[in-house]
Design a protein around this motif. Structure first.
Motif, short mmCIF file in Angstrom:
data_model
loop_
_atom_site.label_atom_id
_atom_site.label_comp_id
_atom_site.label_asym_id
_atom_site.label_seq_id
_atom_site.Cartn_x
_atom_site.Cartn_y
_atom_site.Cartn_z
N VAL A 1 0.87 -1.17 0.00
CA VAL A 1 0.00 0.00 0.00
C VAL A 1 0.91 1.22 0.00
CG1 VAL A 1 -1.73 1.30 1.29
CG2 VAL A 1 -1.82 -1.20 1.26
N VAL A 2 0.84 2.01 -1.08
CA VAL A 2 1.70 3.19 -1.17
C VAL A 2 0.85 4.44 -0.92
CG1 VAL A 2 3.23 4.55 -2.64
CG2 VAL A 2 3.26 2.06 -2.79
N MET A 3 1.28 5.23 0.06
CA MET A 3 0.53 6.44 0.42
C MET A 3 1.36 7.68 0.16
SD MET A 3 -0.65 4.91 4.02
CE MET A 3 0.89 4.03 4.03
N HIS A 4 0.73 8.69 -0.44
CA HIS A 4 1.40 9.98 -0.57
C HIS A 4 0.35 11.07 -0.53
CE1 HIS A 4 0.36 10.92 -4.81
NE2 HIS A 4 0.25 9.61 -4.90
N GLY A 5 0.80 12.32 -0.43
CA GLY A 5 -0.14 13.44 -0.34
C GLY A 5 -1.09 13.21 0.83
N ASN A 6 -2.37 13.50 0.57
CA ASN A 6 -3.36 13.33 1.63
C ASN A 6 -3.46 11.89 2.12
OD1 ASN A 6 -4.02 16.01 1.57
ND2 ASN A 6 -5.75 15.75 0.18
N VAL B 1 -1.34 9.95 3.21
CA VAL B 1 -0.55 9.66 4.41
C VAL B 1 -1.41 9.81 5.67
CG1 VAL B 1 1.46 10.42 5.75
CG2 VAL B 1 1.61 10.25 3.27
N ASP B 2 -2.48 10.59 5.55
CA ASP B 2 -3.39 10.78 6.69
C ASP B 2 -3.96 9.46 7.20
OD1 ASP B 2 -2.84 13.38 6.36
OD2 ASP B 2 -4.88 14.03 5.87
N LEU B 3 -3.95 8.44 6.36
CA LEU B 3 -4.42 7.12 6.80
C LEU B 3 -3.73 6.71 8.09
CD1 LEU B 3 -5.69 4.23 6.42
CD2 LEU B 3 -3.80 3.74 4.89
N LEU B 4 -2.40 6.86 8.11
CA LEU B 4 -1.66 6.43 9.31
C LEU B 4 -1.73 7.47 10.43
CD1 LEU B 4 1.41 4.71 7.63
CD2 LEU B 4 -0.64 3.66 8.58
N LYS B 5 -2.09 8.69 10.05
CA LYS B 5 -2.32 9.71 11.07
C LYS B 5 -3.61 9.35 11.81
CE LYS B 5 -0.96 14.30 10.07
NZ LYS B 5 -1.25 15.52 9.32
N ILE B 6 -4.61 9.00 11.05
CA ILE B 6 -5.90 8.61 11.65
C ILE B 6 -5.72 7.37 12.51
CG2 ILE B 6 -8.24 7.81 11.12
CD1 ILE B 6 -8.01 9.49 8.49
N MET C 1 -9.41 2.07 12.78
CA MET C 1 -8.47 2.11 11.66
C MET C 1 -7.17 1.39 12.05
SD MET C 1 -8.66 3.43 8.60
CE MET C 1 -9.38 5.04 8.28
N GLN C 2 -6.78 1.60 13.29
CA GLN C 2 -5.54 0.98 13.77
C GLN C 2 -5.62 -0.54 13.68
OE1 GLN C 2 -3.74 0.95 18.07
NE2 GLN C 2 -3.49 2.99 17.21
N GLN C 3 -6.76 -1.08 14.11
CA GLN C 3 -6.95 -2.54 14.05
C GLN C 3 -6.83 -3.04 12.62
OE1 GLN C 3 -6.96 -4.77 16.37
NE2 GLN C 3 -6.63 -3.06 17.79
N LYS C 4 -7.41 -2.28 11.69
CA LYS C 4 -7.36 -2.69 10.28
C LYS C 4 -5.91 -2.75 9.80
CE LYS C 4 -11.88 -1.57 8.61
NZ LYS C 4 -12.80 -0.65 8.02
N VAL C 5 -5.15 -1.72 10.15
CA VAL C 5 -3.75 -1.68 9.71
C VAL C 5 -2.97 -2.84 10.34
CG1 VAL C 5 -1.62 -0.32 9.78
CG2 VAL C 5 -3.79 0.81 9.31
N ILE C 6 -3.19 -3.05 11.63
CA ILE C 6 -2.48 -4.15 12.30
C ILE C 6 -2.81 -5.48 11.64
CG2 ILE C 6 -2.33 -5.46 14.46
CD1 ILE C 6 -2.76 -2.80 15.95
N GLY C 7 -4.11 -5.69 11.37
CA GLY C 7 -4.55 -6.94 10.75
C GLY C 7 -3.88 -7.16 9.39
N LEU C 8 -3.83 -6.11 8.59
CA LEU C 8 -3.24 -6.24 7.25
C LEU C 8 -1.74 -6.48 7.34
CD1 LEU C 8 -5.23 -3.55 5.26
CD2 LEU C 8 -5.40 -6.02 5.04
N LYS C 9 -1.10 -5.83 8.30
CA LYS C 9 0.34 -6.05 8.45
C LYS C 9 0.62 -7.51 8.81
CE LYS C 9 2.23 -1.51 9.24
NZ LYS C 9 3.00 -0.62 10.11
N LYS C 10 -0.27 -8.07 9.63
CA LYS C 10 -0.13 -9.49 9.98
C LYS C 10 -0.24 -10.36 8.74
CE LYS C 10 -1.49 -9.90 14.76
NZ LYS C 10 -2.74 -9.67 15.49
N VAL D 1 1.04 -7.30 4.50
CA VAL D 1 0.96 -6.09 3.68
C VAL D 1 2.02 -5.08 4.12
CG1 VAL D 1 -0.50 -4.12 3.07
CG2 VAL D 1 -1.51 -6.40 3.31
N ALA D 2 2.71 -4.48 3.15
CA ALA D 2 3.69 -3.45 3.47
C ALA D 2 3.05 -2.09 3.24
CB ALA D 2 4.92 -3.61 2.57
N PHE D 3 3.11 -1.22 4.24
CA PHE D 3 2.59 0.15 4.11
C PHE D 3 3.77 1.08 3.86
CE2 PHE D 3 -1.89 0.03 5.25
CZ PHE D 3 -2.02 -1.25 5.77
N GLN D 4 3.75 1.77 2.70
CA GLN D 4 4.89 2.62 2.36
C GLN D 4 4.48 4.08 2.31
OE1 GLN D 4 6.39 0.58 -1.22
NE2 GLN D 4 7.81 -0.41 0.19
N VAL D 5 5.33 4.91 2.92
CA VAL D 5 5.01 6.33 3.07
C VAL D 5 5.99 7.17 2.24
CG1 VAL D 5 4.78 8.20 4.75
CG2 VAL D 5 4.22 5.86 5.42
#
Lengths: 295, 146
Positions: free
Chosen positions: B66-71, B73-78, B85-94, B97-101
């Motif tokens: 998952v590549v984030m840029h511009g607005n 990046v707010d995904l990880l801010k939220i 949202m945090q749970q979703k990110v944790i689940g996907l990382k498990k 999934v690589a989250f790239q900023v």
């Protein structure tokens, strides 16, 4: 009137687009079509479709059986055919057996074929195409192409084998080519999109990476490159001056549509080129190995 | 002579057949999800798409970035404050999934990735998000903008 309706049936128009009608009939059809707004548009849509299909499924592999054309007796051909199919089946079984055990991801992953690549991204274009004004008839056709293309895109785990257009080997140090599709319309978002484009160009120039960036604008996005509507004319011209590997390309279909429907004569900022169709350009570039991005 | 020709053709066909079959076998499916917007609903459904995609293909058969840029990046801010949202990110990382900023965004928006963003380390940062999306496509990743 009646005659006209018969003459311009769907079959006729399809044949017309596929170049399958006689020359004199064609020239008379041309003049009639150019006078009729809705017909004109219908032909345009068909032609676009025709192009898209050709792009996505170019160069079908030649039937291998041709190689055996020198055998002329009926029996020999039959025997050859049977033997060939048995061996082909055997080959397929063997091939899949060889492949099965290697579940670990190998470094040389099966390359994505261009057709598959295009099919996947067609789904992304859908909302845009649905927006484009088209006669009811043309719309149905576009929709059916999309659903066709979307089926393999949704969850197909296996790549469609199409060896004729495998083209993913990117030689090291080759020019990176990126098509950026501007699908936004409000000022705030356009400003951010320009930030993205500038950031990309800066990145390549800093990394000394040879690159080409083409920004395709169509629909509402065209306002960005019109002399009378652009809010960023100065910025665009500065970018063009600073980066000679940057091109802005405007969709001629959109320009024509604005002229037809709103009587607007579009004048583009200096240096902005036109392309026949934004959609076709996106397909073409991907087939040529360009990366695609929607910002 | 003719027999020899026939045999050669049959041999070629066998090889072709096995080649075709092995082309059909799958390696990992490689996918890049592109995110550059910060509408919470849209972000949430985008992560839902990724989750469904992985379940459909199987975690071990897919490589998702998952590549984030511009607005985006707010995904990880939220995710830093919103537990959902945090749970979703944790689940996907498990699920791998690589989250790239995008570093350009961090600089332009003066974002401190250690404090402002959820679970980002140095290795998650790419110089330019847009260039990374293009780069991944050249490596055979399929582009999806949810």
């Amino acid at each position: 009137m009646n005659n006209k309706e018969i003459k311009f049936s769907d079959e006729f128009l399809n044949a017309f687009v596929d170049n399958q009608i006689a020359a004199e009939e064609k020239s008379s059809a041309y003049s009639e079509i150019s006078q009729d707004e809705s017909l004109n548009r219908q032909v345009c849509e068909l032609r676009k479709l025709h192009d898209l299909v050709q792009l996505a499924y170019r160069d079908p592999p030649a039937p291998p059986a041709r190689a055996g054309a020198s055998l002329n007796s009926h029996q020999a051909r039959l025997r050859f055919g049977v033997a060939a199919s048995v061996l082909l089946t055997l080959g397929i079984v063997l091939g899949s057996q060889i492949r099965m055990p290697s579940t670990s991801p190998s470094a040389t992953a099966a390359p994505d074929t261009a057709a598959q690549h295009v099919a996947k991204n067609i789904s992304l274009i859908k909302p845009f195409q649905a927006k484009a004004a088209a006669p009811a008839d043309g719309k149905v056709r576009v929709a059916s192409l999309q659903s066709m293309a979307v089926i393999p895109a949704t969850e197909a785990p296996e790549p469609v084998p199409e060896p004729a257009i495998v083209q993913n080997e990117v030689p090291h140090n080759a020019t990176t080519k990126v098509l950026v599709h501007l699908a936004r319309d409000d000022a705030d978002q356009l400003s951010q999109a320009l930030d993205d484009i500038e950031g990309l160009l800066k990145h390549y120039s800093k990394a000394r990476q040879s690159a080409r960036v083409e920004v395709v604008v169509n629909g509402k996005g065209l306002e960005l490159v019109r002399t009378d509507t652009s809010l960023f004319a100065a910025r665009i011209q500065r970018l063009q001056r600073e980066y000679d590997n940057l091109t802005f390309a405007a969709c001629q279909n959109t320009i024509d549509r604005l002229a037809r429907e709103q009587g607007i004569v579009v004048r583009l900022l200096p240096g902005v080129i036109t392309i026949d169709s934004g959609m076709a350009e996106i397909m073409r570039r991907q087939n040529q190995g360009w990366a695609y991005l929607q910002v | 002579m003719r027999k020899l020709l026939t045999l050669t053709i049959l041999a070629v066909l066998t090889v072709l057949g096995s080649g075709c079959a092995s082309m059909m076998g799958q390696d990992k499916q490689k996918v890049v999800y592109h995110i550059n917007y910060n509408d919470e609903k849209q972000l949430s459904s985008a992560l839902g798409n990724v989750k469904n995609h992985i379940s459909a293909i199987g975690q071990d058969k897919i490589d998702v970035k998952v590549v984030m840029h511009g607005n985006g990046v707010d995904l990880l801010k939220i995710a830093n404050t919103d537990l959902n949202m945090q749970q979703k990110v944790i689940g996907l990382k498990k699920d791998g999934v690589a989250f790239q900023v995008c570093n350009n965004t961090l600089v332009n928006k003066k974002i401190d990735y250690k404090n402002d963003l959820f679970d980002v380390s140095k290795t998650d940062i790419v110089p330019s998000g847009v260039a990374e999306v293009a780069n991944l496509q050249q490596k055979g990743y399929v582009y999806i903008k949810p």
